[in-house]
Design a protein around this motif. Sequence first.
Motif, mmCIF file in Angstrom:
data_model
loop_
_atom_site.group_PDB
_atom_site.id
_atom_site.type_symbol
_atom_site.label_atom_id
_atom_site.label_comp_id
_atom_site.label_asym_id
_atom_site.label_seq_id
_atom_site.Cartn_x
_atom_site.Cartn_y
_atom_site.Cartn_z
ATOM 1 N N ALA A 71 51.613 27.515 -14.251
ATOM 2 C CA ALA A 71 51.968 27.885 -12.877
ATOM 3 C C ALA A 71 53.363 27.400 -12.530
ATOM 4 N N ALA A 88 56.560 31.860 -15.926
ATOM 5 C CA ALA A 88 56.131 32.673 -14.795
ATOM 6 C C ALA A 88 57.138 32.448 -13.671
ATOM 7 N N ASN A 106 57.514 34.200 -10.834
ATOM 8 C CA ASN A 106 56.691 34.252 -9.628
ATOM 9 C C ASN A 106 55.434 35.035 -9.975
ATOM 10 N N ASP A 107 54.627 35.399 -8.972
ATOM 11 C CA ASP A 107 53.360 36.049 -9.283
ATOM 12 C C ASP A 107 53.516 37.491 -9.739
ATOM 13 N N ARG A 108 54.744 38.021 -9.772
ATOM 14 C CA ARG A 108 54.976 39.395 -10.200
ATOM 15 C C ARG A 108 55.956 39.512 -11.371
ATOM 16 N N SER A 119 57.747 37.649 -14.931
ATOM 17 C CA SER A 119 57.696 36.625 -15.965
ATOM 18 C C SER A 119 58.792 36.892 -16.987
#
Length: 339
Positions: A22, A61, A63-65, A67
Amino acid sequence: MRTLIAGCIAALPLATALNAQAAGIDITGLIEVEAQYESDYGNEESSDIVLSTVELHFDAAINDRVSGHVMFLHEDDETEPMEVDEAIVSFDLTKGWFLDGGRMYVPFGRYESNMVSDPLTLDLGETREAAFLLAYRSLGFYAGAYAYNGDTIESSTAAAGEDNIDQFGATLGYEWKNGNKYLEVGLDYINNITDSDYISAVLASVTLQKYVSGTALRATYNQNGLSLIVEYVVSGNFNASDLAFNGQGATVSAYNLEAGYGFSWGSLAIGYQATEEALGLALPESKMLFSYSKGIFENTYISFEYAVAEDYSASDTDGTTNGTGNDASSAVVQLAVEF
């Protein structure tokens, strides 16, 4: 060059395979050292100890969208001292859609193997380029399309002084998992197989009379310790001035058949590989392989491979050289660690 051993880092067929935490960057790697022996078609013997592979993977990663993935690779006598083998930015576009951009091995063929050496199918088809890949995955099905400006170019395009993004391909497949059972089948297409890393190096020319398409079919099945691999790669028809076989333009193909089984004391595998009309690419007509691999410590493996290859017959020619009809043999001991 893609490297596959038991437990090795594996790439998803489409989107970048990431183990990023994360926060921060996840660093993984692979080191392979090999003792090699070979007796060629003329019975001349050679042996060596090589640092065959060093891989460093950096996965993040963002961010969450978004990588990122970077892989550095060293192979003795091939990538001195070390090079950026892959560098990919991946976008999760939601609802099963992904977009990858950067230097990547385009999804043409999978080239999985239980052996120490690479399969002959990889020689024909493995292609690394700076490309964009748009992919979709849902319920086990996946599909993708990609485009790039390759190293090779058609003579008519070169004469016009043009250099364009005119090479492309597509992939389609299905993955199924049920407990310890796994099945993957796929079909790939590329409009210029001549741009593969091996073929473009052997032909030693960036200008072709015409692009030559390629098709790849594959199936992999695993259950408990059983592993079955089938893969077939075939080209379209080459112009005879680019690659010939027995007086005509070659239509090159290769296939790989493997069966392996894991026991408590290690894994055994047997494989048979063959090519057609590939004399001009300095590939054998057939090859039989045996391998044994065992984990000796945590993330530490030792593997053995013995192979016998048969050359094309003396009546076969690529217009410059003829086959010998002789056999060649090789033996490899490999020590590998992952971290």
